[in-house]
Design an enzyme around this catalytic site. Structure first.
Site, PDB file in Angstrom:
ATOM      1  N   HIS A  35       0.871  -1.131  -0.158  1.00  0.00           N
ATOM      2  CA  HIS A  35       0.063   0.156   0.035  1.00  0.00           C
ATOM      3  C   HIS A  35       0.952   1.258  -0.083  1.00  0.00           C
ATOM      4  O   HIS A  35       0.820   2.085  -0.951  1.00  0.00           O
ATOM      5  CB  HIS A  35      -0.979   0.086   1.179  1.00  0.00           C
ATOM      6  CG  HIS A  35      -1.786   1.122   1.259  1.00  0.00           C
ATOM      7  ND1 HIS A  35      -2.407   1.467   2.471  1.00  0.00           N
ATOM      8  CD2 HIS A  35      -2.188   2.001   0.356  1.00  0.00           C
ATOM      9  CE1 HIS A  35      -3.278   2.456   2.075  1.00  0.00           C
ATOM     10  NE2 HIS A  35      -3.236   2.833   0.706  1.00  0.00           N
ATOM     11  N   HIS A  94       1.576   5.338  -2.669  1.00  0.00           N
ATOM     12  CA  HIS A  94       1.703   6.501  -2.429  1.00  0.00           C
ATOM     13  C   HIS A  94       3.278   6.974  -2.345  1.00  0.00           C
ATOM     14  O   HIS A  94       3.454   8.079  -3.038  1.00  0.00           O
ATOM     15  CB  HIS A  94       1.235   6.424  -0.718  1.00  0.00           C
ATOM     16  CG  HIS A  94      -0.161   6.287  -0.404  1.00  0.00           C
ATOM     17  ND1 HIS A  94      -1.028   7.713  -0.252  1.00  0.00           N
ATOM     18  CD2 HIS A  94      -0.913   5.389  -0.271  1.00  0.00           C
ATOM     19  CE1 HIS A  94      -2.233   6.859   0.086  1.00  0.00           C
ATOM     20  NE2 HIS A  94      -1.958   6.027   0.027  1.00  0.00           N
ATOM     21  N   HIS A 146      -3.646   0.922  -6.202  1.00  0.00           N
ATOM     22  CA  HIS A 146      -3.899   1.540  -5.105  1.00  0.00           C
ATOM     23  C   HIS A 146      -5.420   0.801  -4.672  1.00  0.00           C
ATOM     24  O   HIS A 146      -5.674   0.617  -3.622  1.00  0.00           O
ATOM     25  CB  HIS A 146      -4.084   3.089  -5.232  1.00  0.00           C
ATOM     26  CG  HIS A 146      -4.316   3.684  -3.828  1.00  0.00           C
ATOM     27  ND1 HIS A 146      -5.633   4.175  -3.755  1.00  0.00           N
ATOM     28  CD2 HIS A 146      -3.624   3.877  -2.805  1.00  0.00           C
ATOM     29  CE1 HIS A 146      -5.689   4.652  -2.573  1.00  0.00           C
ATOM     30  NE2 HIS A 146      -4.329   4.582  -1.781  1.00  0.00           N
ATOM     31  N   ASN A 205      -6.480  -0.906  -1.134  1.00  0.00           N
ATOM     32  CA  ASN A 205      -6.763   0.111  -0.154  1.00  0.00           C
ATOM     33  C   ASN A 205      -8.299   0.013   0.187  1.00  0.00           C
ATOM     34  O   ASN A 205      -8.689   0.110   1.354  1.00  0.00           O
ATOM     35  CB  ASN A 205      -6.762   1.480  -0.645  1.00  0.00           C
ATOM     36  CG  ASN A 205      -7.213   2.625   0.221  1.00  0.00           C
ATOM     37  OD1 ASN A 205      -6.344   3.100   1.353  1.00  0.00           O
ATOM     38  ND2 ASN A 205      -8.214   3.239  -0.182  1.00  0.00           N
ATOM     39  N   ILE A 257      -6.753   9.073  -1.141  1.00  0.00           N
ATOM     40  CA  ILE A 257      -6.933   8.721   0.483  1.00  0.00           C
ATOM     41  C   ILE A 257      -5.982   7.587   0.953  1.00  0.00           C
ATOM     42  O   ILE A 257      -5.496   6.821  -0.092  1.00  0.00           O
ATOM     43  CB  ILE A 257      -8.219   8.292   0.665  1.00  0.00           C
ATOM     44  CG1 ILE A 257      -8.588   8.106   2.419  1.00  0.00           C
ATOM     45  CG2 ILE A 257      -8.661   6.750   0.022  1.00  0.00           C
ATOM     46  CD1 ILE A 257      -8.463   9.161   3.074  1.00  0.00           C
TER      47      ILE A 257
END
Length: 900
Positions: free
Chosen positions: A558, A563, A750, A754, A900
């Site tokens: 993740h 990110h 993602h 997520n 997010i």
């Protein structure tokens, strides 16, 4: 009327005013080619002598005016409408702008000064411009925007409009959505324009027409370069909130040595701890550690165009997460202070049935977190958790081996499982430090577990053996983690067998402790058994493996692989690809909101003492382990889904297969659905790239593009700059491969790791984030062993996260799994620049059509009884890669970006 004397110049400049009185909303013409230009008028009359007498009649002046007026009016009136997005605060309060100075600006019609720029230079090689002030018109409550109007008098020989420069006369920054002229020209802004009191330079916006650098109109080249230059930092100075500077730095702000030496953390980025780069903030260095930046309780700097918290809805993920981190979690800590483990499994159920009583909370927090905070009107509030879908469908699914295996293919972390290709299993770590490298999982153990299906040799040859391998990554941290309070760690391997029905069954779990304190290496193999003691040891071994998988999922699958690695792509794009560059416009939808959520993560999630360190197994070594994973495992050329599957042995190249690869496990929901998304992305990227780069030489000669890719490789991911696997960027196919990979990581990858977090981990026994106690059979005392034999359930509950740890994680996962009401899903909305080009618009509509078809395909797969990894009694259907979703926690939906 004043009469000119014989000594006065008799040019038209003396007979007519050079500037008409400024009227509210009037245009200011500053074009060097204008018929109203004093220079042109002087050129037209400078060779003529004046023979007028002092007593010149008014009719003579009128005749002169009549002769000149046709030249004065050789201009077209163009009206413009500016759309401004109000901040949340001003929209909710009904405030238009704010202070007295701003009200005066409105009254004078000087809200914004706009200066249109032609694509053509004038006869002297200078830039043509025309100016106008904008005036406030209205607040449109239906679409929640302010509108302003302006009027330009544009000379007929002005040429095509290519850019606009904007000056904000207000005292506050304003978020420009777009500027639309009634001659068909549109500037899509989606950007903050700071007050001229804070930033003197005018903001530059280009039209929706995209240009490669070599094709840029001559008059726009300097503006293009100027705009890019304004975004680049030089590694100096502390950034301010109004800045739009994109620069690189190492992760030297995760620790807080100024607060406590126990909160000091190593710098991530550099030879010792390789890591991607983040956005530089330039904060002062800590007096306690000259290598670490000082920290603040305020949000960290991000370039102002990356900050959407003031204009997105109140459910915007970053703001909601901030509320959880800074309000809800401290309340939970206070309410659960002094409590340790859950005494019974029924007490875990109470989190969903009754909730946790807490002191009254501020009403704004409750409105931002309606799923969590209940009963605000009463003397006490309640933090009550929604029932996760896995628990709602099957309360005991977490207990079963088949679900333990199935989730490796269709759960929260479906990108770690790998094919076993060599035997025996061997560690690559130094045996002098970590002990014998041979795995304790022997051929005989495997044969015993799969006997009746096939022989061990057949299983290995037919690619039926798979593995979760966290042995070498975790083993170097075992002794260090065991010195921390309230946690433990092992290196682990989990071996799996692919059955004839296409499902996985567990074969064995190996847990290893390296030598320490004079003790030799300890390793133990656990298998599914049919006796009570062995069955409980197996359940505890699974809990340890799940805590390892949870940590790897959060830190690597993740955070790192989506990110963290994306931030350098964003920085490089803004530093080197002009806003009018077609690749900038292709990628920007996939970059929105990411830097803001990353900054918040550094502030309160991955920081020293933050949520991740306090609730996941590696404790304070979480981010150092993440750095090791980047160093040992991450490769850009393996991040596209097909390449990822091939690298793990889960697929092989096959030109005859639908997606060019043949899966080793045919019923692999993440791969099956992900390949559909990835193929759609790649086809869209191919159409887009080939339109703007019809020849390969255009790719190699594009200096902005080459600088962008060089920046990503040598600076943003500079610790890996010498790796041989970086793709070249010489042809259209190279570029398609690169941008497709980035677009997939930001969207499909993602989303897959997520948005299922609450459904799969909200009931923490299904995915505990930490194992707090060692296995009962690791060097047990007689008392410990008897405790295990008498109350094995108590031992399992003690191994699980504490009440504070569990509820903290549940609160965060609830927010991380949620879609905001204005989520921007992949393929849902066309960007204005794409719509402006008919060929690109058509290609996007094809992309959109393919994504719409996926909804039905995925629904059909989830109802197919032959696909046992996604369809069956009590199973949560695999929907994480369905492109679209409602808002909230839905377990589906693929946003464009890491929002997010």
């Amino acid at each position: 009327m004043l009469k000119p004397t014989i000594n006065q110049s008799c040019s038209l400049n003396n007979l007519l005013p050079l500037h008409k009185p400024f009227v509210h909303g009037d245009a200011i013409n500053n074009s060097s080619s204008s018929a109203y230009s004093p220079t042109i008028l002087r050129q037209n009359t400078s060779t003529k002598k004046c023979n007028a007498t002092p007593a010149r009649s008014t009719s003579a002046v009128g005749n002169i005016k009549a002769a000149v007026l046709p030249f004065l009016t050789k201009a077209t009136t163009v009206k413009g409408v500016i759309t401004i997005k109000p901040t949340i605060r001003s929209a909710l309060s009904g405030v238009i702008i704010g202070d007295v100075a701003d009200g005066v600006s409105d009254l004078l019609g000087r809200s914004f000064l706009l200066e249109l720029v032609s694509e053509d230079l004038d006869s002297k090689g200078k830039r043509k411009t025309v100016k106008a002030y904008a005036r406030y018109k209205a607040l449109d409550f239906d679409i929640n925007v302010y509108t302003y109007e302006c009027t330009f008098n544009i000379p007929n020989d002005f040429g095509e409009i290519g850019a606009v420069m904007v000056e904000n006369e207000y005292s506050k920054k304003m978020f420009f959505k777009e500027i639309v002229l009634d001659n068909g020209v549109t500037f899509t802004c989606e950007s903050w324009v700071q007050s001229k009191n804070d930033v003197q330079a005018k903001r530059i916006f280009f039209t929706n027409k995209s240009y490669l650098p070599s094709e840029t109109p001559e008059a726009l080249k300097s503006l293009r370069a100027e705009d890019l230059e304004s975004l680049r930092g030089n590694g100096e100075g502390q950034r301010k909130s109004q800045d739009r500077i994109y620069d690189y730095d190492v992760y030297n702000d995760l620790g807080a040595p100024g607060l406590s030496i126990s909160l000091a953390r190593p710098v991530l980025g550099g030879e010792q701890h390789p890591y991607p780069r983040r956005c530089r903030t330039g904060r002062p260095m800590s007096t306690k550690d000259p290598l670490s930046e000082t920290r603040t309780i305020l949000p960290f700097y991000i370039p102002c165009d990356e900050d959407f918290s003031e204009i997105k809805t109140v459910q915007f993920g970053a703001r909601t997460l901030y509320s959880v981190l800074h309000a809800v979690i401290p309340i939970l800590k206070s309410a659960l202070s002094g409590r340790d483990k859950f005494p019974l499994f029924t007490h875990i159920d109470l989190l969903f049935n009754e909730g946790v009583n807490v002191p009254p909370v501020e009403g704004g927090i409750a409105s931002a977190l309606p799923r969590l905070v209940k009963g605000v009107e009463t003397a006490k509030a309640v933090i009550k958790f929604e029932t996760p879908e896995t628990l709602d469908r099957d309360k005991f699914s977490w207990f079963r081996d088949e679900e333990f295996c199935r989730q490796m293919l269709a759960g929260l972390n479906p990108c770690s499982i790998q094919l076993v290709t060599e035997w025996p299993l061997m560690s690559k770590l130094d045996p002098e430090i970590y002990g014998p490298p041979e795995s304790a999982i022997t051929k005989e153990i495997v044969q015993q577990e799969i006997g009746g299906c096939m022989t061990f040799d057949e299983a290995l040859a037919q690619k039926k053996l798979f593995m979760l391998d966290y042995h070498d990554l975790l083993l170097p941290y075992v002794n260090k983690v065991r010195q921390l309070e309230g946690t433990t760690l092992y290196g682990s391997r989990t071996l799996l067998f692919l059955t004839s029905s296409g499902t996985l069954r567990p074969v064995a779990i190996e847990l290893t402790r390296p030598p320490s304190d004079g003790k030799p290496q300890w390793k133990q193999v656990y298998t599914p058994t049919w006796d009570a003691t062995g069955a409980w040891l197996w359940k505890l071994a699974k809990a340890h493996v799940l805590s390892h998988d949870s940590a790897y999922h959060q830190l690597v699958s993740h955070w790192l692989r989506s990110h963290c690695v994306t931030e350098p792509y964003i920085i490089a794009t803004n530093r080197h690809l002009s806003q009018m560059h077609p690749i900038n416009r292709l990628l920007v939808p996939h970059f929105r909101y990411t830097m803001q959520i990353n900054a918040l993560a550094r502030l309160a999630l991955i920081n020293a003492g933050g949520i991740i360190e306090s609730t996941f197994a590696p404790g304070k070594y979480c981010m150092q382990l993440c750095s090791d994973a980047y160093d040992q495992l991450w490769r850009f050329d393996h991040e596209a889904l097909p390449a990822d599957l091939i690298s793990r042995g889960l697929a092989v190249e096959d030109p005859t297969a639908p997606h060019g690869v043949k899966l080793a496990i045919e019923d692999y929901p993440f791969a099956n659905d992900g390949l559909l998304i990835f193929d759609a992305i790649k086809q869209w990227a191919a159409s887009y790239v080939n339109y703007y780069y019809p020849q390969a030489n255009l790719v190699e000669s594009d200096e902005e593009l080459q600088a962008w890719w060089n920046d990503i490789r040598t600076v943003g991911h500079g610790d890996k700059k010498d790796e041989p696997w970086w793709p070249e960027l010489k042809t259209q196919d190279d570029l398609i491969r690169i941008v497709s990979t980035i677009m997939w990581v930001c969207s499909g990858h993602h989303s897959a790791v997520n948005f299922g977090q609450y459904d799969f981990a909200g009931y923490f026994p299904n995915r505990p984030t930490i194992a707090r106690t060692k296995m009962p059979d690791e060097d047990p005392t007689a008392e410990d062993w008897q405790t295990f034999l008498k109350r094995p359930e108590d031992v399992l509950l003690s191994c699980f996260p504490s009440q504070i740890q569990a509820t903290q994680v549940m609160s965060v996962l609830d927010v991380l799994s949620s879609h905001s009401p204005d989520e921007e899903y992949i393929g849902a909305n066309i960007e204005p620049a794409w719509e402006a080009e008919p060929a690109i618009k058509a290609a996007f509509e094809e992309f959109q059509g393919r994504l719409n078809q996926l909804e039905g395909i995925i629904d059909s797969r989830n109802s197919d009884p032959l696909l046992k990894n996604r369809s069956g009694a009590g199973l949560v259907p695999y929907q994480l890669l369905k492109p679209y979703s409602e808002n909230g926690v839905t377990g589906k939906g693929v946003p464009n970006s890491i929002s997010i």
